[in-house]
Motif scaffolding. Structure first.
Motif, short mmCIF file in Angstrom:
data_model
loop_
_atom_site.label_atom_id
_atom_site.label_comp_id
_atom_site.label_asym_id
_atom_site.label_seq_id
_atom_site.Cartn_x
_atom_site.Cartn_y
_atom_site.Cartn_z
N TRP A 1 0.82 -1.19 0.00
CA TRP A 1 0.00 0.00 0.00
C TRP A 1 0.87 1.26 0.00
O TRP A 1 1.96 1.27 0.56
N GLY A 2 0.35 2.31 -0.63
CA GLY A 2 1.04 3.59 -0.66
C GLY A 2 0.03 4.71 -0.78
O GLY A 2 -1.17 4.50 -0.65
N VAL A 3 0.54 5.92 -1.04
CA VAL A 3 -0.31 7.10 -1.16
C VAL A 3 0.04 7.84 -2.44
O VAL A 3 1.21 7.99 -2.78
N ARG B 1 0.59 11.65 -8.96
CA ARG B 1 1.96 11.60 -8.44
C ARG B 1 1.99 10.72 -7.19
O ARG B 1 1.23 10.92 -6.25
N VAL B 2 2.89 9.75 -7.18
CA VAL B 2 3.04 8.87 -6.02
C VAL B 2 3.78 9.64 -4.94
O VAL B 2 4.92 10.06 -5.13
N GLU B 3 3.13 9.84 -3.81
CA GLU B 3 3.71 10.58 -2.69
C GLU B 3 4.47 9.65 -1.74
O GLU B 3 5.49 10.01 -1.21
N ILE B 4 3.91 8.46 -1.52
CA ILE B 4 4.55 7.45 -0.67
C ILE B 4 4.52 6.14 -1.45
O ILE B 4 3.46 5.65 -1.84
N GLU B 5 5.70 5.61 -1.74
CA GLU B 5 5.81 4.38 -2.53
C GLU B 5 4.99 3.25 -1.90
O GLU B 5 4.96 3.11 -0.68
#
Length: 144
Positions: free
Chosen positions: A102-104, A110-114
């Motif tokens: 899981w990520g954000v 745009r991927v903020e947290i891989e």
């Protein structure tokens, strides 16, 4: 380059040393100007992105062929490439790239947290709680 060619034609070591020092000063100033301009452009680009995010209000997850993406006002904002995408909270949403990862990402894609965490919980205060492994949770502020 013409100045460097003339370095060998200086009458004394002192004159050569002064010219070398001047060249180094010029190169340092040039590098500093380049870095400042680069930083300014990056900040402007980030400001434009934040302004664009403010306009992205009607964003919703959708699924095609078992893959999830984001749609804004009926148009695809993020193509369906994720295993799961949860409803956005503010300008961010939790997504799952593969099982247990899981990520954000921001609503603009745009991927903020891989996606490498067991679990991710978004809070209304702009933070995300990232579960690294059972019992180990990291809290991270989004948008920093």
């Amino acid at each position: 380059e013409p100045v460097k060619r003339n370095l060998g034609k200086m009458d004394s070591e002192a004159a050569r040393a002064m010219m070398t020092k001047s060249l180094q000063d010029i190169e340092m100033e040039s590098d500093a100007r380049f870095m400042a301009e680069k930083k300014k452009k990056k900040e402007e680009k980030e400001r434009q992105r934040r302004d664009a995010l403010k306009g992205m209000t009607q964003v919703e997850p959708f699924v095609i062929g078992g893959k999830w993406g984001l749609r804004m006002n009926g148009r695809i904002a993020v193509p369906p490439i994720y295993r799961t995408i949860e409803r956005p909270i503010g300008y961010y949403c939790v997504m799952q790239a593969s099982y247990g990862c899981w990520g954000v990402m921001a609503v603009d894609g745009r991927v903020e947290i891989e996606p490498r965490y067991e679990k991710v919980v978004l809070n209304e205060d702009g933070t995300a709680e990232l579960t690294v492994f059972k019992g180990k949770v990291i809290t991270k502020r989004l948008g920093d």
